[in-house]
Design a protein around this motif. Structure first.
Motif, short mmCIF file in Angstrom:
data_model
loop_
_atom_site.label_atom_id
_atom_site.label_comp_id
_atom_site.label_asym_id
_atom_site.label_seq_id
_atom_site.Cartn_x
_atom_site.Cartn_y
_atom_site.Cartn_z
N VAL A 1 46.06 8.80 -20.57
CA VAL A 1 45.45 9.85 -19.75
C VAL A 1 44.35 9.20 -18.94
O VAL A 1 43.54 8.42 -19.48
N ALA A 2 44.29 9.47 -17.65
CA ALA A 2 43.26 8.90 -16.78
C ALA A 2 42.87 9.91 -15.72
O ALA A 2 43.71 10.70 -15.27
N VAL B 1 33.31 8.67 -10.65
CA VAL B 1 33.31 8.68 -12.11
C VAL B 1 34.77 8.60 -12.53
O VAL B 1 35.58 9.44 -12.13
N ASP B 2 35.12 7.60 -13.32
CA ASP B 2 36.49 7.41 -13.81
C ASP B 2 36.50 7.48 -15.34
O ASP B 2 35.53 7.08 -16.00
N ALA B 3 37.58 7.94 -15.89
CA ALA B 3 37.74 7.96 -17.34
C ALA B 3 39.18 7.65 -17.67
O ALA B 3 40.10 8.00 -16.92
N GLY B 4 39.40 6.97 -18.80
CA GLY B 4 40.76 6.61 -19.21
C GLY B 4 40.91 6.57 -20.71
O GLY B 4 39.96 6.27 -21.44
N TYR B 5 42.09 6.91 -21.15
CA TYR B 5 42.42 6.89 -22.58
C TYR B 5 43.78 6.23 -22.75
O TYR B 5 44.75 6.61 -22.09
N LEU B 6 43.83 5.24 -23.61
CA LEU B 6 45.07 4.54 -23.92
C LEU B 6 45.14 4.42 -25.44
O LEU B 6 44.25 3.83 -26.04
N ASN C 1 42.64 10.04 -30.90
CA ASN C 1 41.36 9.48 -31.31
C ASN C 1 40.42 9.43 -30.11
O ASN C 1 40.55 8.58 -29.24
N ALA C 2 39.46 10.37 -30.07
CA ALA C 2 38.56 10.48 -28.91
C ALA C 2 37.68 9.25 -28.75
O ALA C 2 37.15 9.01 -27.65
N LYS C 3 37.50 8.44 -29.79
CA LYS C 3 36.67 7.25 -29.69
C LYS C 3 37.28 6.21 -28.75
O LYS C 3 36.59 5.28 -28.34
#
Length: 213
Positions: free
Chosen positions: A158-159, A181-186, A197-199
């Motif tokens: 998710v990005a 502002v960018d955010a990413g989850y792998l 896992n939100a960490k």
């Protein structure tokens, strides 16, 4: 053995671009939807088996005559099955390198290098050194060199990107200042483990200059 593995990849896939914007290359208003899917199965003679879906949504909106905002949301998931179910098998892991999701880079989650957001392994070369005099040590000493990070990738991603563009003071209209502002989850664990896992969420902020060629 994995480095010498040879296999077929037979993939059925499709993608589309839907929506409407005022300018396809430099949009300032509108929304675009880009869905995509892939299926690879043993029935197609493929050495990897999985189903993959992804969706990229981009929205643009003018905040004033000279200030524009843009937002992007990306989500993707890949489900291995059949012979590819065991993602911890060395051969399967090697074959899946081309299929996993990766994050980081100037067109993805900025603040991280290309594919450097998410889990990584340290790999290196073992180099044989000239043998020393007899009785002075090992007949063929070695040295570990060329350390580098190799991205592991993940089976879910998710990005999101949020950006505001304004005129750059003192320069022509072709120059723009950008604040983002960018955010990413792998997901870090193979096979989809640790998917929520939100960490593992990473966030970066920054500013830059854009020039309209």
């Amino acid at each position: 053995a994995a480095s010498r593995d040879a296999f077929n990849r037979s993939i059925l896939g499709g993608s589309a671009t839907l929506g409407k914007v005022d300018d396809f290359f430099q949009p300032t208003e509108g929304t675009l939807y880009r869905p995509g899917f892939e299926v690879a199965a043993g029935l197609l003679g493929s050495g990897v088996e999985y189903a993959k879906a992804e969706l990229n949504v981009a929205h643009y909106r003018p905040l004033s005559r000279n200030v524009q905002a843009g937002a992007r949301l990306y989500g993707g998931y890949i489900k291995p099955f059949g012979a590819s179910s065991d993602q911890f098998d060395p051969i399967v892991e090697y074959r899946f390198d081309l299929n996993r999701f990766y994050a980081g880079g100037s067109s993805d989650v900025r603040g991280w290098g290309l594919q450097q957001l998410g889990p990584k392994l340290i790999i290196a070369d073992t180099v044989a050194l000239p043998a020393g005099p007899s009785g002075a040590g090992p007949a063929q000493p070695t040295e570990v060199q060329n350390f580098l990070y190799e991205a592991v990738g993940g089976t879910a991603k998710v990005a999101t990107n949020l950006e505001v563009r304004t005129p750059f003071p003192g320069l022509s209209e072709s120059w723009r200042a950008a604040f983002f502002v960018d955010a990413g989850y792998l997901n870090a664990e193979e096979g989809g483990r640790g998917l929520y896992n939100a960490k593992q969420l990473r966030v970066g902020t920054g500013a830059g200059i854009r020039y309209l060629t």
